[in-house]
Scaffold this active site. Structure first.
Site, PDB file in Angstrom:
ATOM      1  N   TYR A 123      88.670  58.896  31.079  1.00 10.83           N
ATOM      2  CA  TYR A 123      87.799  59.472  32.036  1.00 10.83           C
ATOM      3  C   TYR A 123      88.464  60.374  33.060  1.00 10.83           C
ATOM      4  CZ  TYR A 123      85.281  56.133  29.572  1.00 10.83           C
ATOM      5  OH  TYR A 123      84.662  55.398  28.522  1.00 10.83           O
ATOM      6  N   TYR A 142      75.035  51.104  27.888  1.00  6.76           N
ATOM      7  CA  TYR A 142      76.270  51.769  27.590  1.00  6.76           C
ATOM      8  C   TYR A 142      76.858  50.804  26.260  1.00  6.76           C
ATOM      9  CZ  TYR A 142      81.029  52.986  27.453  1.00  6.76           C
ATOM     10  OH  TYR A 142      82.460  53.387  26.844  1.00  6.76           O
ATOM     11  N   ASP A 171      74.398  44.014  21.814  1.00  6.97           N
ATOM     12  CA  ASP A 171      75.926  44.258  22.028  1.00  6.97           C
ATOM     13  C   ASP A 171      76.134  43.284  23.100  1.00  6.97           C
ATOM     14  OD1 ASP A 171      78.148  45.419  23.071  1.00  6.97           O
ATOM     15  OD2 ASP A 171      77.308  47.299  23.322  1.00  6.97           O
ATOM     16  N   LYS A 189      86.328  42.800  23.494  1.00  3.53           N
ATOM     17  CA  LYS A 189      86.719  42.476  24.731  1.00  3.53           C
ATOM     18  C   LYS A 189      87.419  41.184  24.916  1.00  3.53           C
ATOM     19  CE  LYS A 189      84.174  45.729  27.561  1.00  3.53           C
ATOM     20  NZ  LYS A 189      85.399  46.803  27.983  1.00  3.53           N
TER      21      LYS A 189
END
Length: 452
Positions: free
Chosen positions: A22, A150, A251, A280
């Site tokens: 980003y 997200y 999620d 993760k």
């Protein structure tokens, strides 16, 4: 004698040629060179050490240099670092899948091993669509989700990220247009508001013939604002999905493996999803790997679809080295030390961050499990604050109007106090500057959290 290439970082080359998450290639922002890491500390190239408050984007829950994980990876590396998963299997993949099925809830019995969190979401959404083809309802092709979510940066994942305040609005019609209900409004620990799912029910009632699945992050929304919501919302959502014949996808890429105080966040609600995305912390943050789990029913529907097979197969699917790392990480999780560690972190965060609620610049203090957040009234300058935190000897990466930490579970009490003290110090400085205008972030994406 010439130094090894890794001994010195060429920052000029990095700035001119290497993308970071980003960020802009024409307005480069400062980066900090890390030469090594051990436990909860990062050692910079100049010799300074920083206490890591992010677990390398929530993944490195066991800390750096964990001997059990390193030994498993080294042993696997000498035997078989990679082999195609098409037509071939291997013990690390079998062992890992057994562990995941044992750790998660019924009816999750099938495991798809993939590269990263974003791909785990892609896989789950494709599974949902293909399932309904196998059940003779090919019109069920849309995905329903909630705002402030997200789920990753790939295209299907982008389509279920927040459409207004999220990162992906610039892609417009190139991203599939999905259905969005308001985000849960009942905060964690409060009784569920009677109207919290009215809009969700209305969308399902009116469009369930075209809705394949609902996807959301259970209990804790991450990059959408570190929002903690009532587990009872998930209880009602599970009932709605059953009523309207819609699959439920959870999620847990960010929340799985203990972060919220439960092994998986859905346990706060006592429900079971039809599909589950993990990543993760799956490998302890040592190498990229993710997984999508589904039920026998979902697997059967996919197998009954016109294709007869699930149409996805990444090159590095089931990578043996990553599976070995994950097996070692899950062995550490299964010792249950994380429960005491996360409980201790939560108690310390609540005690040490409480006073920040009285700072004028702070809108709210939130703590859940091994996660602490100071939500500010105004957006912060990520680059400026990041430098301030480095000067204080900690690694904390704010984004939007949030200063947060998600430390490794093995963090020591004194190290955690250093992190919370730094958070309060910076928040007080922002309080002193209140009234001088918003601290706008100069970083594209404002340091959002990646799914891989």
């Amino acid at each position: 004698m010439s130094k090894h290439p890794q001994d010195k970082i060429d920052f000029d080359f990095d700035r001119q040629h290497i993308w970071h998450p980003y960020t802009s290639m024409t307005q480069a922002l400062p980066v900090f060179g890390v030469s090594s890491a051990k436990g909860c500390e990062l050692t910079l190239e100049d010799g300074r050490t920083l206490i890591d408050g992010t677990s390398s984007w929530w993944a490195c829950v066991h800390g750096y240099g964990q001997e059990q994980i390193l030994a498993a990876m080294q042993a696997q590396l000498s035997r078989l670092s990679h082999v195609m998963f098409g037509g071939i299997t291997h013990q690390p993949a079998v062992e890992l899948s057994k562990k995941l099925i044992a750790m998660t809830c019924e009816p999750l019995t099938k495991v798809f091993l993939c590269d990263s969190g974003s791909i785990a979401v892609e896989v789950a959404l494709k599974m949902a669509l293909q399932y309904w083809q196998g059940r003779g309802q090919p019109a069920k092709q849309r995905i329903l989700t909630v705002k402030h979510g997200y789920h990753g940066d790939t295209f299907a994942a982008m389509s279920v990220c927040d459409p207004e305040g999220g990162m992906h609005g610039m892609f417009g019609q190139a991203v599939t247009q999905q259905l969005f209900a308001p985000a849960p409004q009942t905060q964690f620990g409060e009784p569920l508001r009677s109207d919290d799912l009215h809009a969700m029910r209305a969308l399902m009632a009116g469009q369930h013939h075209s809705i394949a699945a609902v996807i959301l992050e259970p209990v804790l929304q991450g990059a959408g604002g570190m929002r903690c919501y009532a587990p009872e919302y998930l209880v009602e959502l599970r009932a709605l999905c059953d009523e309207f014949d819609i699959l439920l996808v959870l999620d847990e890429i960010a929340t799985g493996f203990g972060r919220t105080g439960k092994l998986f966040a859905y346990e706060h609600a006592g429900i079971a999803p039809d599909l589950l995305c993990l990543g993760k912390a799956l490998t302890g943050g040592y190498i990229s790997l993710a997984a999508t789990l589904c039920s026998d029913e979902v697997a059967a529907g996919i197998s009954d679809s016109p294709a007869g097979v699930f149409m996805h197969g990444p090159t590095f699917m089931g990578n043996p080295l990553a599976c070995a790392a994950a097996c070692a990480s899950l062995e550490l999780i299964n010792t249950n030390r994380w429960q005491a560690q996360v409980s201790r972190i939560e108690a310390q965060l609540k005690a040490e961050l409480a006073e920040a609620a009285d700072y004028p610049a702070v809108k709210q203090v939130r703590v859940l499990g091994a996660m602490g957040v100071l939500e500010m009234h105004q957006a912060v300058n990520t680059a400026r604050l990041q430098q301030q935190f480095v000067d204080l000897g900690v690694w904390i990466r704010p984004f939007a109007n949030l200063i947060y930490i998600m430390p490794p579970y093995v963090i020591e009490e004194a190290q955690l106090s250093r992190l919370t003290a730094a958070m309060k110090h910076v928040a007080q400085a922002l309080t002193a500057n209140a009234g001088q205008g918003a601290e706008q972030s100069t970083e594209q994406g404002a340091g959002f959290i990646s799914h891989g």
